[in-house]
Design a protein around this motif. Structure first.
Motif, mmCIF file in Angstrom:
data_model
loop_
_atom_site.group_PDB
_atom_site.id
_atom_site.type_symbol
_atom_site.label_atom_id
_atom_site.label_comp_id
_atom_site.label_asym_id
_atom_site.label_seq_id
_atom_site.Cartn_x
_atom_site.Cartn_y
_atom_site.Cartn_z
ATOM 1 N N ALA A 99 0.812 -1.221 0.000
ATOM 2 C CA ALA A 99 0.000 0.000 0.000
ATOM 3 C C ALA A 99 0.841 1.266 0.000
ATOM 4 O O ALA A 99 0.387 2.315 -0.452
ATOM 5 C CB ALA A 99 -0.928 0.012 1.214
ATOM 6 N N GLY A 100 2.066 1.173 0.534
ATOM 7 C CA GLY A 100 2.889 2.366 0.665
ATOM 8 C C GLY A 100 2.449 3.243 1.826
ATOM 9 O O GLY A 100 2.894 4.369 1.956
ATOM 10 N N LEU A 101 1.587 2.709 2.667
ATOM 11 C CA LEU A 101 1.099 3.437 3.844
ATOM 12 C C LEU A 101 1.075 2.494 5.037
ATOM 13 O O LEU A 101 0.929 1.284 4.868
ATOM 14 C CB LEU A 101 -0.318 3.972 3.615
ATOM 15 C CG LEU A 101 -0.500 5.087 2.597
ATOM 16 C CD1 LEU A 101 -1.978 5.328 2.331
ATOM 17 C CD2 LEU A 101 0.169 6.371 3.074
ATOM 18 N N CYS A 102 1.204 3.055 6.210
ATOM 19 C CA CYS A 102 0.956 2.327 7.446
ATOM 20 C C CYS A 102 -0.023 3.189 8.247
ATOM 21 O O CYS A 102 -0.415 4.258 7.776
ATOM 22 C CB CYS A 102 2.260 2.021 8.182
ATOM 23 S SG CYS A 102 3.228 3.436 8.678
ATOM 24 N N PRO A 103 -0.472 2.756 9.419
ATOM 25 C CA PRO A 103 -1.579 3.461 10.078
ATOM 26 C C PRO A 103 -1.404 4.969 10.280
ATOM 27 O O PRO A 103 -2.289 5.748 9.925
ATOM 28 C CB PRO A 103 -1.703 2.732 11.416
ATOM 29 C CG PRO A 103 -1.275 1.339 11.095
ATOM 30 C CD PRO A 103 -0.145 1.504 10.115
ATOM 31 N N GLY A 104 -0.300 5.410 10.850
ATOM 32 C CA GLY A 104 -0.119 6.853 11.090
ATOM 33 C C GLY A 104 -0.172 7.670 9.812
ATOM 34 O O GLY A 104 -0.998 8.590 9.678
ATOM 35 N N PRO A 105 0.685 7.373 8.848
ATOM 36 C CA PRO A 105 0.639 8.108 7.580
ATOM 37 C C PRO A 105 -0.688 7.940 6.836
ATOM 38 O O PRO A 105 -1.134 8.854 6.150
ATOM 39 C CB PRO A 105 1.794 7.515 6.776
ATOM 40 C CG PRO A 105 2.751 7.043 7.807
ATOM 41 C CD PRO A 105 1.887 6.543 8.934
ATOM 42 N N GLY A 106 -1.332 6.783 6.966
ATOM 43 C CA GLY A 106 -2.619 6.580 6.301
ATOM 44 C C GLY A 106 -3.678 7.539 6.818
ATOM 45 O O GLY A 106 -4.430 8.138 6.042
#
Length: 139
Positions: A99-106
């Motif tokens: 996804a290129g994202l994890c929870p914080g950045p998402g």
């Protein structure tokens, strides 16, 4: 008693730092994770900055009697590694790479690119709900 203002301020500052550092850009994150392709080292500086801040914090915290807005510190007590922890870390890494994202950045990306980030955040929340459903059966 919980104080909402410090949480709101620190969360906003954290999200702004993620956005400013490029962590909310899935293409940049995937470029950083692509070690054997067209590697983008810029996020190494973001992570290096986070490591420096945490190194300072972990030197200061033991000298404090209590946190500023709580009665006591709440440190993790478990020190063991089990299959669930290793499997969760592996799933996190695979998801971050795809996804290129994890929870914080998402969550921070919801402000910058709401439609693209919403798909990720909804999938993340669905995954969390599924784990909650089956968590009682595995323990």
């Amino acid at each position: 008693m919980r104080i909402a203002a410090p949480s709101l301020v620190s969360g906003t500052l954290f999200g702004a730092g993620l956005a400013l550092g490029g962590m909310t850009d899935p293409a940049r994150v995937r470029g950083f994770l692509d070690l054997f392709g067209d590697w983008d080292p810029t996020l190494a500086f973001v992570m290096g900055g986070a490591v420096i801040v945490m190194a300072i914090v972990w030197r200061v915290v033991p000298r404090m009697a209590a946190p500023l807005f709580e009665e006591q510190f709440h440190f993790p007590t478990r020190k063991d590694f089990d299959a669930r922890l290793i499997g969760g870390a592996a799933l996190f890494g695979i998801g971050w790479g795809i996804a290129g994202l994890c929870p914080g950045p998402g969550i921070a990306a919801l402000v910058i690119a709401p439609q693209a980030a919403a798909i990720f955040v909804l999938a993340m929340l669905a995954g969390m709900a599924i784990v909650r459903l089956f968590e009682g059966e595995s323990r």
